[in-house]
Scaffold this motif. Sequence first.
Motif, PDB file in Angstrom:
ATOM      1  N   THR A   4       0.817  -1.208   0.000  1.00 44.50           N
ATOM      2  CA  THR A   4       0.000   0.000   0.000  1.00 44.50           C
ATOM      3  C   THR A   4       0.856   1.265   0.000  1.00 44.50           C
ATOM      4  OG1 THR A   4      -0.136  -0.118   2.404  1.00 44.50           O
ATOM      5  CG2 THR A   4      -1.922  -1.130   1.155  1.00 44.50           C
ATOM      6  N   ALA A   5       0.229   2.371  -0.410  1.00 45.30           N
ATOM      7  CA  ALA A   5       0.854   3.686  -0.362  1.00 45.30           C
ATOM      8  C   ALA A   5       0.661   4.295   1.016  1.00 45.30           C
ATOM      9  CB  ALA A   5       0.240   4.590  -1.422  1.00 45.30           C
ATOM     10  N   ASN A   6       1.542   5.208   1.378  1.00 46.75           N
ATOM     11  CA  ASN A   6       1.455   5.866   2.673  1.00 46.75           C
ATOM     12  C   ASN A   6       1.673   7.360   2.487  1.00 46.75           C
ATOM     13  OD1 ASN A   6       1.600   6.653   5.392  1.00 46.75           O
ATOM     14  ND2 ASN A   6       2.690   4.798   5.983  1.00 46.75           N
ATOM     15  N   SER A   7       0.886   8.171   3.179  1.00 50.68           N
ATOM     16  CA  SER A   7       1.022   9.619   3.059  1.00 50.68           C
ATOM     17  C   SER A   7       2.035  10.193   4.042  1.00 50.68           C
ATOM     18  CB  SER A   7      -0.340  10.301   3.279  1.00 50.68           C
ATOM     19  OG  SER A   7      -0.821  10.028   4.587  1.00 50.68           O
ATOM     20  N   ASN A   8       2.456   9.402   5.026  1.00 49.25           N
ATOM     21  CA  ASN A   8       3.440   9.892   5.987  1.00 49.25           C
ATOM     22  C   ASN A   8       4.078   8.703   6.693  1.00 49.25           C
ATOM     23  OD1 ASN A   8       4.994  11.514   7.622  1.00 49.25           O
ATOM     24  ND2 ASN A   8       3.355  11.959   9.074  1.00 49.25           N
ATOM     25  N   GLY A   9       5.054   8.110   6.055  1.00 49.88           N
ATOM     26  CA  GLY A   9       5.715   6.952   6.624  1.00 49.88           C
ATOM     27  C   GLY A   9       6.099   5.971   5.544  1.00 49.88           C
ATOM     28  N   ALA A  10       6.485   4.788   5.966  1.00 47.37           N
ATOM     29  CA  ALA A  10       6.919   3.767   5.018  1.00 47.37           C
ATOM     30  C   ALA A  10       5.742   3.219   4.224  1.00 47.37           C
ATOM     31  CB  ALA A  10       7.618   2.637   5.758  1.00 47.37           C
ATOM     32  N   GLY A  11       5.988   2.925   2.967  1.00 50.50           N
ATOM     33  CA  GLY A  11       4.985   2.213   2.184  1.00 50.50           C
ATOM     34  C   GLY A  11       4.807   0.805   2.715  1.00 50.50           C
ATOM     35  N   GLY A  12       3.653   0.219   2.453  1.00 50.53           N
ATOM     36  CA  GLY A  12       3.390  -1.138   2.917  1.00 50.53           C
ATOM     37  C   GLY A  12       4.209  -2.162   2.160  1.00 50.53           C
ATOM     38  N   SER A  13       4.551  -3.237   2.844  1.00 49.59           N
ATOM     39  CA  SER A  13       5.241  -4.340   2.179  1.00 49.59           C
ATOM     40  C   SER A  13       4.264  -5.124   1.314  1.00 49.59           C
ATOM     41  CB  SER A  13       5.883  -5.267   3.215  1.00 49.59           C
ATOM     42  OG  SER A  13       6.936  -4.612   3.897  1.00 49.59           O
ATOM     43  N   GLY A  14       4.758  -5.733   0.254  1.00 53.63           N
ATOM     44  CA  GLY A  14       3.921  -6.533  -0.623  1.00 53.63           C
ATOM     45  C   GLY A  14       3.506  -7.836   0.037  1.00 53.63           C
ATOM     46  N   GLY A  15       2.486  -8.468  -0.521  1.00 51.72           N
ATOM     47  CA  GLY A  15       2.004  -9.739  -0.006  1.00 51.72           C
ATOM     48  C   GLY A  15       2.792 -10.913  -0.553  1.00 51.72           C
ATOM     49  N   ASN A  16       2.888 -11.967   0.249  1.00 56.80           N
ATOM     50  CA  ASN A  16       3.570 -13.184  -0.187  1.00 56.80           C
ATOM     51  C   ASN A  16       2.767 -13.896  -1.275  1.00 56.80           C
ATOM     52  OD1 ASN A  16       5.362 -12.623   1.878  1.00 56.80           O
ATOM     53  ND2 ASN A  16       4.650 -14.262   3.213  1.00 56.80           N
ATOM     54  N   SER A  17       3.469 -14.554  -2.177  1.00 61.05           N
ATOM     55  CA  SER A  17       2.847 -15.453  -3.150  1.00 61.05           C
ATOM     56  C   SER A  17       3.259 -16.887  -2.819  1.00 61.05           C
ATOM     57  CB  SER A  17       3.269 -15.114  -4.580  1.00 61.05           C
ATOM     58  OG  SER A  17       2.648 -13.919  -5.022  1.00 61.05           O
TER      59      SER A  17
END
Length: 332
Positions: free
Chosen positions: A76-89
Amino acid sequence: VIDLSGNTEALTIPSGTTSSTLDVEYLVVAGGGGSGRGNHSSGGGGAGGLLTNYGGTALSLATETTHDITVGLGGTANSNGAGGSGGNSIFSDITSAGGGGGYGAVNINGPGANGGSGGGGSGEATNAGGIATPSGQGNSGGSGIGDNSQNYFGGGGGGGAGSVGANAGSTGGNGGIGLAVNILNPTQATAQAVGQVSGSDVYYSGGGGGGAEGNAPGTGGTGGGGTGGRGVPGSTATDGTPNTGGGAGGEDYYLTPSVGRVGGSGVVILKYPTANTITISAGLTYSSIPGGSYSIVIFTAGTGGTVSFASVGGTGRPSSPTEGLMRENTTT
């Protein structure tokens, strides 16, 4: 020696065939990391972890058995902080780790997140990129830098499956290049909207480019990595490309909309003998490319689904032994 000449019912054998196996080639790509919004620029998202045996030793799987399938979402995107990590496949016992988010926060320093490939560090000051973990699925992200004396600030590039993300300097760091895996040829990949075609190859898991304030942002790595944004009107970062595992481009505080970008979703591709008919559970989005000896199935979305493959020349191991042919031994 057993003498069965006086008792023809002493030995029976189960009917039906025993459980068989088939050989499968696979490509399992996790979702790429998202990015944040940095006061002076965000690091790019790390690419989703990539695991494949294409062109190597085939994976032997049991038929008549369910095998798990999950396609990781982009971070996910973040407006103030780290972006989210991707999901496992996931495919069967194989798990590719989601890419680490790129760090970007208003007036706060931070490193890129760890993941299949690491996210880039923020450009508020010198901040390290995330580490690739578990090893063997990708590469680390690049460091961000903030240099007031030189008046340049850049986020580090997200790591890619094929190389590390570049450290920022006077520009944002470039995202690491992905890996070419030609389990689909370029024509097939284009038709299925998976991977990034470059020449005669299809790339997956490119890192996102780091953002920059005023100077040039980092470019996305080949394999779906998004391009970083530049803090001037008309410039914006881009998302990781869906179904590539590409990391998101790092954003800058002054851009509109003032929010990070989304990582590219992953993909799971299987190549299996056509004779072993495949059964796919509900909840998975997929398409198939039938072939002569081998067929290909491409999973582009879904979690918690399963696949199974039929055995060839039989119905599989019976649930309980059943009487078959009697064998009479007339010798001792």
